[in-house]
Design a protein around this motif. Structure first.
Motif, short mmCIF file in Angstrom:
data_model
loop_
_atom_site.label_atom_id
_atom_site.label_comp_id
_atom_site.label_asym_id
_atom_site.label_seq_id
_atom_site.Cartn_x
_atom_site.Cartn_y
_atom_site.Cartn_z
N GLY A 173 0.82 -1.21 0.00
CA GLY A 173 0.00 0.00 0.00
C GLY A 173 0.85 1.26 0.00
N ASN A 174 0.46 2.22 -0.82
CA ASN A 174 1.14 3.51 -0.86
C ASN A 174 0.52 4.47 0.16
OD1 ASN A 174 2.77 2.69 -3.03
ND2 ASN A 174 1.21 3.29 -4.51
N ASP A 175 1.30 5.46 0.55
CA ASP A 175 0.82 6.55 1.42
C ASP A 175 0.27 6.06 2.76
OD1 ASP A 175 1.37 8.47 -0.67
OD2 ASP A 175 -0.46 7.78 -1.65
N ILE A 176 0.89 5.06 3.34
CA ILE A 176 0.48 4.60 4.67
C ILE A 176 1.00 5.64 5.67
CG2 ILE A 176 0.79 2.82 6.43
CD1 ILE A 176 0.83 0.76 4.15
N ASP A 177 0.08 6.33 6.32
CA ASP A 177 0.47 7.46 7.16
C ASP A 177 0.66 7.08 8.62
OD1 ASP A 177 -2.08 7.62 8.51
OD2 ASP A 177 -2.86 8.79 6.83
N THR A 178 1.20 8.03 9.37
CA THR A 178 1.54 7.75 10.77
C THR A 178 0.31 7.53 11.63
OG1 THR A 178 1.73 10.14 11.17
CG2 THR A 178 3.76 8.95 10.69
N ASP A 179 -0.85 8.06 11.23
CA ASP A 179 -2.06 7.82 12.00
C ASP A 179 -2.52 6.38 11.85
OD1 ASP A 179 -4.04 8.90 13.81
OD2 ASP A 179 -5.48 8.66 12.18
N ARG A 180 -2.24 5.78 10.71
CA ARG A 180 -2.53 4.36 10.55
C ARG A 180 -1.51 3.52 11.30
NH1 ARG A 180 -3.27 2.86 4.43
NH2 ARG A 180 -3.53 0.79 5.35
N ILE A 181 -0.25 3.95 11.30
CA ILE A 181 0.79 3.19 11.99
C ILE A 181 0.51 3.14 13.49
CG2 ILE A 181 3.26 3.09 12.55
CD1 ILE A 181 3.76 4.42 9.78
N ILE A 182 0.20 4.29 14.09
CA ILE A 182 -0.18 4.33 15.50
C ILE A 182 -1.27 5.38 15.67
CG2 ILE A 182 1.73 5.88 16.13
CD1 ILE A 182 0.38 3.06 18.37
N PRO A 183 -2.52 4.95 15.80
CA PRO A 183 -3.64 5.89 15.92
C PRO A 183 -3.47 6.88 17.08
CG PRO A 183 -4.44 3.68 15.50
CD PRO A 183 -2.97 3.55 15.77
N ALA A 184 -4.02 8.06 16.90
CA ALA A 184 -3.82 9.18 17.83
C ALA A 184 -4.22 8.85 19.27
CB ALA A 184 -4.59 10.40 17.34
N ARG A 185 -5.19 7.98 19.47
CA ARG A 185 -5.64 7.70 20.85
C ARG A 185 -4.56 7.03 21.70
NH1 ARG A 185 -8.05 4.22 17.46
NH2 ARG A 185 -7.99 1.98 17.85
N PHE A 186 -3.51 6.52 21.05
CA PHE A 186 -2.42 5.88 21.80
C PHE A 186 -1.27 6.83 22.09
CE2 PHE A 186 -4.45 2.37 19.38
CZ PHE A 186 -4.96 1.67 20.47
N LEU A 187 -1.42 8.10 21.75
CA LEU A 187 -0.33 9.06 21.92
C LEU A 187 -0.32 9.71 23.30
CD1 LEU A 187 -0.34 10.88 18.47
CD2 LEU A 187 0.69 8.71 19.11
N ARG A 188 -1.23 9.34 24.16
CA ARG A 188 -1.31 9.96 25.49
C ARG A 188 -0.33 9.35 26.49
NH1 ARG A 188 -7.68 9.29 25.95
NH2 ARG A 188 -7.03 7.39 24.92
N CYS A 189 0.48 8.44 26.03
CA CYS A 189 1.42 7.76 26.92
C CYS A 189 2.55 8.69 27.35
CB CYS A 189 1.99 6.52 26.24
SG CYS A 189 2.75 6.86 24.65
#
Length: 196
Positions: A16-32
């Motif tokens: 797949g082309n253009d696989i973005d960082t939100d797909r790699i790690i969704p924003a809800r997991f950034l609160r760590c």
């Protein structure tokens, strides 16, 4: 300092082309507060659909991710390469990478190397047909070996030198030069000021 010269292990094809960082790690997991535990959430939303390569048993323990064009585009979140690394990936080979993503990978010692779309397609097909194939990524030779197949790779020479010399590791450089740092600090007049 940690030199990165060769990585040996199985590969994981992710099409797949253009696989973005939100797909790699969704924003809800950034609160760590730390990056611990991010590996289990890599591609969390995409993996809900079952046959995602990160779910498949034949790719568990893979060390080299093989991707297509513009991988890691989108936001500049450093959590994306951290999640990939904490899942177990040690290098990424693809058609192209978003510049900030590749820089964030370099900062944690994950080489991002490129090859032609045709070569990447061949590699991905090989890994789908023979998932147990052992790969050898050689940063000196800039090649990826898979059995008898040798794929030429490219990478900026400055980045390659940082990886094979260990200079990518900023903390390691500081620790390796501890005595010199203390000597310079001892000569700085403001480091000697007394606190009253």
């Amino acid at each position: 300092m940690s030199k990165i010269e060769r990585i040996i292990g199985r590969g994981l094809p992710l099409r797949g082309n253009d696989i973005d960082t939100d797909r790699i790690i969704p924003a809800r997991f950034l609160r760590c507060v730390t990056f611990d535990g991010l590996g289990e959430h890599v591609f969390a939303d995409d993996r809900q659909w079952g046959d995602h390569p990160f779910n498949l048993p034949q790719y568990q323990g893979a060390k080299i991710l093989v991707v297509n064009a513009n991988f890691g585009c989108g936001s500049s979140r450093e959590h994306a390469p951290q999640a990939i690394a904490r899942w177990g990936i040690q290098a990424i080979v693809g058609e192209s990478f978003a510049e900030i993503f590749a820089g964030n990978c370099l900062a944690i010692g994950i080489p991002c190397l490129t090859s032609t779309p045709e070569q990447i397609q061949v590699l991905q097909t090989l890994l789908e047909d023979q998932p147990g194939t052992e790969l050898t990524l050689d940063l000196h030779a800039l090649t990826l070996k898979a059995g008898d197949q040798v794929t030429p790779l490219t990478m900026a020479e400055s980045t390659r030198q940082m990886l094979i010399s260990g200079q990518w590791d900023a903390c390691g450089q500081l620790l390796a030069n501890r005595d010199e740092i203390h000597a310079v600090a001892a000569r700085l007049p403001y480091m000697q000021w007394a606190v009253s």
